[in-house]
Design a protein around this motif. Sequence first.
Motif, mmCIF file in Angstrom:
data_model
loop_
_atom_site.group_PDB
_atom_site.id
_atom_site.type_symbol
_atom_site.label_atom_id
_atom_site.label_comp_id
_atom_site.label_asym_id
_atom_site.label_seq_id
_atom_site.Cartn_x
_atom_site.Cartn_y
_atom_site.Cartn_z
ATOM 1 N N SER A 189 6.702 10.889 3.759
ATOM 2 C CA SER A 189 6.178 11.635 2.814
ATOM 3 C C SER A 189 4.701 11.176 2.345
ATOM 4 N N ALA A 190 3.954 11.716 1.744
ATOM 5 C CA ALA A 190 2.745 11.521 1.260
ATOM 6 C C ALA A 190 2.664 10.534 0.101
ATOM 7 N N PRO A 191 3.803 10.560 -0.759
ATOM 8 C CA PRO A 191 3.769 9.772 -1.817
ATOM 9 C C PRO A 191 4.343 8.103 -1.167
ATOM 10 N N MET A 192 5.207 8.245 -0.174
ATOM 11 C CA MET A 192 5.594 7.098 0.281
ATOM 12 C C MET A 192 4.338 6.527 0.854
ATOM 13 N N ARG A 193 3.764 7.315 1.699
ATOM 14 C CA ARG A 193 2.538 6.794 2.641
ATOM 15 C C ARG A 193 1.572 6.441 1.484
ATOM 16 N N GLU A 194 1.328 6.909 0.561
ATOM 17 C CA GLU A 194 0.323 6.331 -0.514
ATOM 18 C C GLU A 194 0.748 5.095 -1.210
ATOM 19 N N PHE A 195 1.996 4.904 -1.389
ATOM 20 C CA PHE A 195 2.629 3.659 -1.913
ATOM 21 C C PHE A 195 2.464 2.497 -0.668
ATOM 22 N N ILE A 196 2.804 2.719 0.349
ATOM 23 C CA ILE A 196 2.768 1.671 1.433
ATOM 24 C C ILE A 196 1.211 1.314 1.762
ATOM 25 N N GLU A 197 0.376 2.253 1.466
ATOM 26 C CA GLU A 197 -1.150 1.921 2.074
ATOM 27 C C GLU A 197 -1.744 1.420 0.893
ATOM 28 N N SER A 198 -1.090 1.165 -0.552
ATOM 29 C CA SER A 198 -1.732 0.550 -1.443
ATOM 30 C C SER A 198 -1.478 -0.971 -1.371
ATOM 31 N N MET A 199 -0.839 -1.284 -0.394
ATOM 32 C CA MET A 199 -0.373 -2.839 -0.326
ATOM 33 C C MET A 199 -0.959 -3.359 1.101
ATOM 34 N N PRO A 200 -1.239 -4.386 1.222
ATOM 35 C CA PRO A 200 -1.566 -5.103 2.631
ATOM 36 C C PRO A 200 -0.280 -4.754 3.661
ATOM 37 N N PRO A 201 -0.673 -4.597 4.792
ATOM 38 C CA PRO A 201 0.478 -3.801 5.888
ATOM 39 C C PRO A 201 1.585 -4.793 5.772
ATOM 40 N N PHE A 202 1.274 -6.150 5.947
ATOM 41 C CA PHE A 202 2.657 -6.978 5.936
ATOM 42 C C PHE A 202 3.593 -7.016 4.877
ATOM 43 N N HIS A 203 2.656 -6.638 3.792
ATOM 44 C CA HIS A 203 3.471 -6.706 2.335
ATOM 45 C C HIS A 203 4.284 -5.870 2.216
ATOM 46 N N SER A 204 3.854 -4.581 2.427
ATOM 47 C CA SER A 204 4.751 -3.315 2.643
ATOM 48 C C SER A 204 5.808 -3.274 3.566
ATOM 49 N N CYS A 205 5.662 -4.041 4.724
ATOM 50 C CA CYS A 205 6.819 -4.078 5.620
ATOM 51 C C CYS A 205 7.523 -5.133 4.847
ATOM 52 N N PHE A 206 7.156 -6.393 4.381
ATOM 53 C CA PHE A 206 8.072 -7.117 4.061
ATOM 54 C C PHE A 206 9.018 -6.753 2.603
ATOM 55 N N LEU A 207 8.482 -5.717 2.181
ATOM 56 C CA LEU A 207 9.511 -5.235 1.050
ATOM 57 C C LEU A 207 10.421 -4.264 1.891
ATOM 58 N N ALA A 208 9.859 -3.409 2.733
ATOM 59 C CA ALA A 208 10.985 -2.459 3.498
ATOM 60 C C ALA A 208 12.140 -3.559 4.124
ATOM 61 N N LEU A 209 11.471 -4.497 4.681
ATOM 62 C CA LEU A 209 12.613 -5.530 5.566
ATOM 63 C C LEU A 209 13.201 -6.253 4.318
ATOM 64 N N HIS A 210 13.012 -6.555 3.479
ATOM 65 C CA HIS A 210 13.637 -7.299 2.207
ATOM 66 C C HIS A 210 14.768 -6.401 1.681
ATOM 67 N N LEU A 211 14.343 -4.994 1.643
ATOM 68 C CA LEU A 211 15.184 -3.953 1.053
ATOM 69 C C LEU A 211 16.427 -3.934 2.059
ATOM 70 N N ALA A 212 15.985 -3.556 3.366
ATOM 71 C CA ALA A 212 17.002 -3.364 4.488
ATOM 72 C C ALA A 212 17.770 -4.442 4.497
ATOM 73 N N CYS A 213 17.430 -5.673 4.344
ATOM 74 C CA CYS A 213 18.326 -6.694 4.329
ATOM 75 C C CYS A 213 19.467 -6.847 3.266
ATOM 76 N N THR A 214 18.883 -6.523 2.168
ATOM 77 C CA THR A 214 19.596 -6.814 0.994
ATOM 78 C C THR A 214 20.494 -5.488 0.320
ATOM 79 N N THR A 215 20.100 -4.470 0.700
ATOM 80 C CA THR A 215 20.824 -3.258 0.256
ATOM 81 C C THR A 215 22.296 -3.052 0.548
ATOM 82 N N ASN A 216 22.985 -2.558 -0.361
ATOM 83 C CA ASN A 216 24.483 -2.227 0.103
ATOM 84 C C ASN A 216 24.676 -0.785 0.573
ATOM 85 N N SER A 217 23.489 -0.169 0.606
ATOM 86 C CA SER A 217 23.687 1.204 0.971
ATOM 87 C C SER A 217 23.210 1.616 2.562
ATOM 88 N N THR A 218 23.776 2.049 3.340
ATOM 89 C CA THR A 218 23.689 2.240 4.619
ATOM 90 C C THR A 218 22.493 3.055 5.077
#
Length: 1413
Positions: A627-656
Amino acid sequence: MYGWNPASHSTPLDRPLRTGSIGNLPRVSDLSAISGSPDRRTFSPIKTEPGTSLLLQSSSSSPLRSFGSSPHGSSLAAQVGANQLNQTISGHYVTARSPVSLLAPRSDDDMDHGFPMHMDNDSLEFPSFSNKDRVDLQQASLHLEECIKKDLAKADIADQLVATNAGLPQVPSASGSHPDDYVASDVPHFRVSQEFPVHDVITAEINANTSGFSSLGTFPELQMAWVALDTKLYVWPWKDPAKTTCIEYPEFVTAVGLLPTWSPDLMYLGAQYCIVAATLTEILFSKVTLTGVQHVIETRRFVLRASTNDQRLCKIQCTKQGRVFFGNVEGHVSELQNIKQTMFTKWLWFGPRLANCTLAVYERIACAVPGFHLLFRKEPVVQMILDDTRKILYTLRKDNNVDLYDLGIDGTSGVRHIHLSFQNIVNQALPLLRNVDRLQIKQIISIHPVDTWESARYAFFLLTSAGLRLYFAVSASGLGDRPREFLLGHIRFPPGHNPSTPVSQITTHLNLSNSYSLDGTVLMIAPDDREDQDNIISCSNDLHIYEEKYRESVSVMEVPYHIEHLSELPQHADDSLILRLRSLALNQLTSSRKHIIALTAKKCYILEKSYPVDIMEKMLRTHSPMSAPMREFIESMPPFHSCFLALHLACTTNSTEVQRLATKILRVYGGEPVFENQLPLNGRMVQQPSQTATSPIIFSAKHDAFFYLVGRILGPLWGINPFVFGAEYKGSVAWITGIPASDIPLFIEQLSLVKRYLETNWNELFYPGRASTRHGMPSEDAITAINATKVEMTSIKSLAAILERTIQILKLWEFLLQEGLSQILDYVSRAFSKETLMQVTFPDLLNSPTGSSILQGIIKAIHQRYIDEGTDTESILRISSTIQELCPKLFDADDAVTMKVLTLINQAKASGDNTEALSILDSALNSIRGSATIMGLQEILDRLRECEFYEAMVELCCLAALQSDPQNYAIRFIVNNESQSDTLGKIAMERRQKYYFIIAKVLSDLDVLASGSSGSSSGTQQRKPAEMRRKLEYILDWIYTQSNDVLLHFSVFEWCFSMQLDQYAMASGSPYLKDYLFRKLASFPPADVEGIVRFLKLVADCCERSGDKWTAAKALFQLAVHETARIPITERVDYLLKIDFLCQPMEIQNSLPDLSEFLITVRTHRTLASVQKDIYLHVDGKDFDVAVTPDAMNRVMYELLDVNKLFQLVTEINMPQWTLVILGICGEPPNSRLIVHTWGKFFQNAIEFGERRQISRDALIALITEEIIRVRSHLSNSDQYCTLESVLEGFEKKYASTRRSLEDPVFVFDCIHQGLGQSIMDIIDVYHKLFGRYTADIVMSPHLLRVHIFIVNNVMGNTLSRSLPKDKRKVILGHYSRCLDSYLKVAMRLQLADENILIELQQTCKAVSDWMN
């Protein structure tokens, strides 16, 4: 209580945030009213270098949007204009990032179905997560270390604050006045995770209190809250208010604090903590002890008391170093001294006392002169706070004056006072506030230290009641880099500030009552419009740490009661590594979320801090990754940092589902790796032919995200030394762990989450990108993309290996701490020095050889400790299994088998019964016989050596040699004469040689022990040499009879011959001995004569033993005729004789066609060699004083001379008799004159020798006859060179001319008759011939007549050496009766003799005649 939504709820930020449209903030028409504030409308973004990011090309055309205009409540779209700055920062911060990460994310179809079905991962040989492909731990560690360093080198917030004022550089600068400086947070910064009620009794007491002596607070270290009411102090665990403790004091309580008693000088108090309470006249200490898991407060007595010196104390601040500071109502700060005791001071202790720390002169006078303080009365201290990183104590007075007390570098030095007056603060702030009412800083409500990891320049900031933050920079003194003065560096305006509004509106905008600062997040407490409620306004920079300017998100939450106290709840122990290493980047981790305790009069709230990853999780729950909001959110940060947040979330979340969506973000926006010369140019990939995986590569953003996530987890561990030296006493070292036990479970948990995520999503995360699957794409580009992906997958797999190794190291470390660090390291220090252990870092344990060796040493030390303590075998094996479960990579199955075998070996050694010991040892060997090449074999062999189980050592090495080369490549290598082109054979041979060398070492040790000259241990010395000799012979016999490893036999033969123990090899009966000897013989160069000779003898011996007499004869012949070997001639003759003996049966059988010719050659050489042998013996015995030069002696002794050389030699050394032998052997025609002359010359030499040596007549006769016999032994009796006539003629011809012949005329006769034993008849016949031949010789004829006279007289008297029968005498005398008359007539006629001889001759004739008659 709920999170703040700016669109629907009221807020104390006044009208700008309460308008219908959140983002419609009016733009400031004239920002020049605040000096130094930039005009955003004219601000030109920093240009980046071409090719650094495609995002810049799309972002530059988008208009800037104002605060909060995003339809989903976020103002992130307004940050697009700032992304030019972000890309510059991230480009400097992350050096390895794909430039195709963000611009055009793939659609779901492209993402899930873009890879062609005919290309599967197995066929492309992609690295699999589960296989054992080789990984590069060293390279991964370097990349990980680089990421950690970059995180720690994050820009100072002072740089971000100044950057807001980039247009007009000056001090102080200002920010917060532009709408983009603050954005509304989609997720509240804090949420209530728990709430606990205050006991009703305490609430009632608070409401009923009217004395004014009341205060509330918390003891976070004890997880307790407290309320001081009049003379009572109520303390209770906030989770269980029913367990309230009440301490009764003799007077009103004015201040309360908590003193940690960790300092050694405070151990006499006997408690972990002490509650310090100040009353009107005394300071009282109450012990807090830990019973089980609960803290118990002693209420019956006070452990320490001190006087207040009539001061009204209102604040208490304690330090970790055990210092206690008090602030009083007159603005003074005092320290309670003399509360520490040592063994030297406790006998002279005068008790604690207060000492004033304020250095102003009038304050000193005020303390000394009664009433003087009324002239200079100050306001009370309202806040005391300690900067534990800089060791500075800050105090705030009610009159807005600030005092700073420098406690020294370590917090234990004397106090140095620095005063910062309110007037000074206002004067420094006026240049930026000239058009704004100064009443906005009319009241300073709190001081907040700024941690050094957040800013090295700004030491603290002051917060005013209007929300204004005043940041002060440190000016160091130069001595120990301690602060000298503090200058205002930056002013941060509160959220919603607009400098063009009326003064009344600004001053009434905020009215803060309290505040708190936590890791860069500021919490401001403002009363709500409704009574008895507060709002918590929080400003956080967490989401914007990589932006060039300082931007904060704002969140507001309501609390239904007035907040009395805020404090942080400690999540880690005080010695935790996480507290030592801090940075803005490391704060992005949510594994241990920060918690704040908000205490009210009715409830205690635990507020949990939210993180940027929570924003992503919330958006994923409401928006698609595409979605556009998600893309806008991700592009507001350096690429490695947005990927870091996604990876960190994927590793720590309890929701499949959240994990699946976060993984999709990584796939969509994570980019693809590219080779450096494949960078995009004008939106297209430059085609480069023949790209390989070894080309320089730029990794994707998702790759960097993995490394940054792991780096932020391991950052606190990375630079530490695990082994910390504590103390040393009498050689024993007390070690302190550098990895606290309390941190280990947290590290393991975090790393396990990442590892588990990688295992689950490996195939989904990494695959060649769309560049390799685009229709019409050249195959070369597809291959290049695949190769780049392989490199990236290998890098991530190497990181996963580091994860696994780190987890196992930490588990091992936890087990080590349970076992006892110092006790185990006592064993480790036997192999590693103290300095080595102290210098090892955690990265060394991960990937350095030294670190691996230390880890192995720790594991071995744990086992050894149990062994030394006499632990039973089963328990030790259980310990081994436990360690294998904890760290299978560090202690794998082979290691477990090794440890089991070692344990059984020790048990066998300890057994007193030999039969039982052998049974245990056999059981141990059964565990390893099937896999003798395990990594721990060397250790097992060392232990077997220590226990003197040499037979087991040899057996294991034999098995290991065979198992290391199951294809027998080594044998092929030997058969091919060690061809260097046979790489496999060469490697296999090297493997086998390693084990053969150990076997040879065992044999050598046994040989030394058997010789009785060993310098070994006492246990070995008790062994008898004979026993060791039997053991050695048993092992050799076992190898020869039980092993069919031909190379092992060769190796043992090599050892035997190298140790000069030829008998052990020659008596082996090994079927491989002959082959070894032939190969060994062929390996010698021609120059190694000694080796050739030695092994020719061994070959001959071996072949003779095995029945191969023909080969043995040929070997002996090579020995006998070797030209350069120093073989004595006596041995050569023996070899030639033995050859004849060996060949006799074959000669009879006539089985070999070449035998006859061979024997002819052998016998010819033997004849000459026999002559040379006798010559040598003659020379060696120095017979006849033969003069021989060293060269001649060397030739006759060692060389096998031919005929010519032999003739030349005997001529040279003057042995004429032997020339006759040589001539006879050669078949030369006899020359009578030469023969006679030669024998005469020999006789002359003998006579001269006898005269020189004065040898007796008989001895000389024996010497001469012995030599004659020796010469004649080489010739037949019929040979003309040694006939009796020739010898006798030669002798007499020489003897007749000597004086001795007159005295002893029959000397030659006796030589022939007595020495040679010739018949008297033959001798007489020769003498008759000689007289007839030499009748005319005036020398010979008289001598011969005397000889005849002697013979006749002795025959008549039968006085010869051997008696003759009468008939034979009669024949001899009858012959003489006929010839003596003729001899007499001839002598008289020719006058051959003198008168005496003639007379004697006449008498003899008459006597013969008479005897005959």
